[in-house]
Motif scaffolding. Structure first.
Motif, short mmCIF file in Angstrom:
data_model
loop_
_atom_site.label_atom_id
_atom_site.label_comp_id
_atom_site.label_asym_id
_atom_site.label_seq_id
_atom_site.Cartn_x
_atom_site.Cartn_y
_atom_site.Cartn_z
N ILE A 18 52.86 44.76 0.64
CA ILE A 18 52.75 44.75 -0.82
C ILE A 18 52.87 43.31 -1.32
CG2 ILE A 18 53.92 45.44 -2.96
CD1 ILE A 18 54.42 48.18 -1.47
N ARG B 193 49.70 41.63 -0.82
CA ARG B 193 48.69 42.04 -1.79
C ARG B 193 48.84 41.21 -3.07
NH1 ARG B 193 44.28 42.93 -1.28
NH2 ARG B 193 44.58 44.75 0.03
N VAL C 243 60.52 46.24 -5.71
CA VAL C 243 59.50 47.13 -5.17
C VAL C 243 60.22 48.37 -4.65
CG1 VAL C 243 59.42 46.05 -2.87
CG2 VAL C 243 57.46 47.35 -3.69
N SER D 51 56.16 48.36 -8.44
CA SER D 51 56.53 46.96 -8.25
C SER D 51 56.64 46.27 -9.60
CB SER D 51 55.45 46.27 -7.41
OG SER D 51 55.64 44.87 -7.36
N LEU E 221 51.14 50.84 -6.89
CA LEU E 221 50.24 50.61 -5.78
C LEU E 221 50.14 51.86 -4.93
CD1 LEU E 221 52.22 47.78 -5.97
CD2 LEU E 221 50.25 47.02 -4.66
N TRP F 217 47.32 48.43 0.97
CA TRP F 217 47.95 48.66 -0.32
C TRP F 217 47.10 48.01 -1.40
CZ3 TRP F 217 52.10 51.68 -1.28
CH2 TRP F 217 52.90 52.06 -0.20
#
Length: 135
Positions: free
Chosen positions: A14, A17, A79, A88, A114, A122
């Protein structure tokens, strides 16, 4: 939502991302930026709202047309992972240079949802941006 939970691997994916999103902004790469979003995602930024990856990409291109340079720096706030979904919160410092030469610093907060898509990546399902301060 407070703190962090979920596996280290998912939290890292994450975080990557979010960093990929910022990297695409620095490079002004609309295709890489759009890849950060799920096909059915929703983006809310200021008074704007776009639904679906293609519409989100189009809105980003429209908004970015006003800038000759943009940089984004991340501070992950929290998160929380639940299976293939995660919430998040992230804080951004944006260094912006408008096409008219005016430079601005903007800090803001992203509230994100997400999802781990079928390919294992993700991606943002919803992303809402709130400006905290402008200089």
């Amino acid at each position: 939502m407070r703190g962090f939970n979920g596996s280290v691997e998912d939290r890292l994916a994450i975080r990557q991302r979010l960093e990929s999103y910022n990297d695409a902004v620095f490079r002004n790469d609309a295709d890489d930026w759009a890849e950060c979003w799920a096909e059915d995602a929703v983006w809310e930024v200021g008074p704007h709202r776009a639904e679906g990856r293609a519409a989100i990409r189009d809105l980003w291109l429209t908004l970015m047309a006003g800038y000759s340079a943009a940089g984004m720096y991340l501070a992950q706030g929290s998160v929380a992972i639940d299976g293939d979904h995660a919430d998040s919160r992230a804080y951004m410092l944006e260094m912006l240079k408008q096409t008219d030469g005016v430079e601005r610093l903007v800090s803001g907060r992203y509230d994100d949802r997400l999802r781990r898509d079928a390919d294992g990546e993700w991606r943002f399902v919803t992303r809402s941006y709130s400006v905290l301060q402008v200089r």
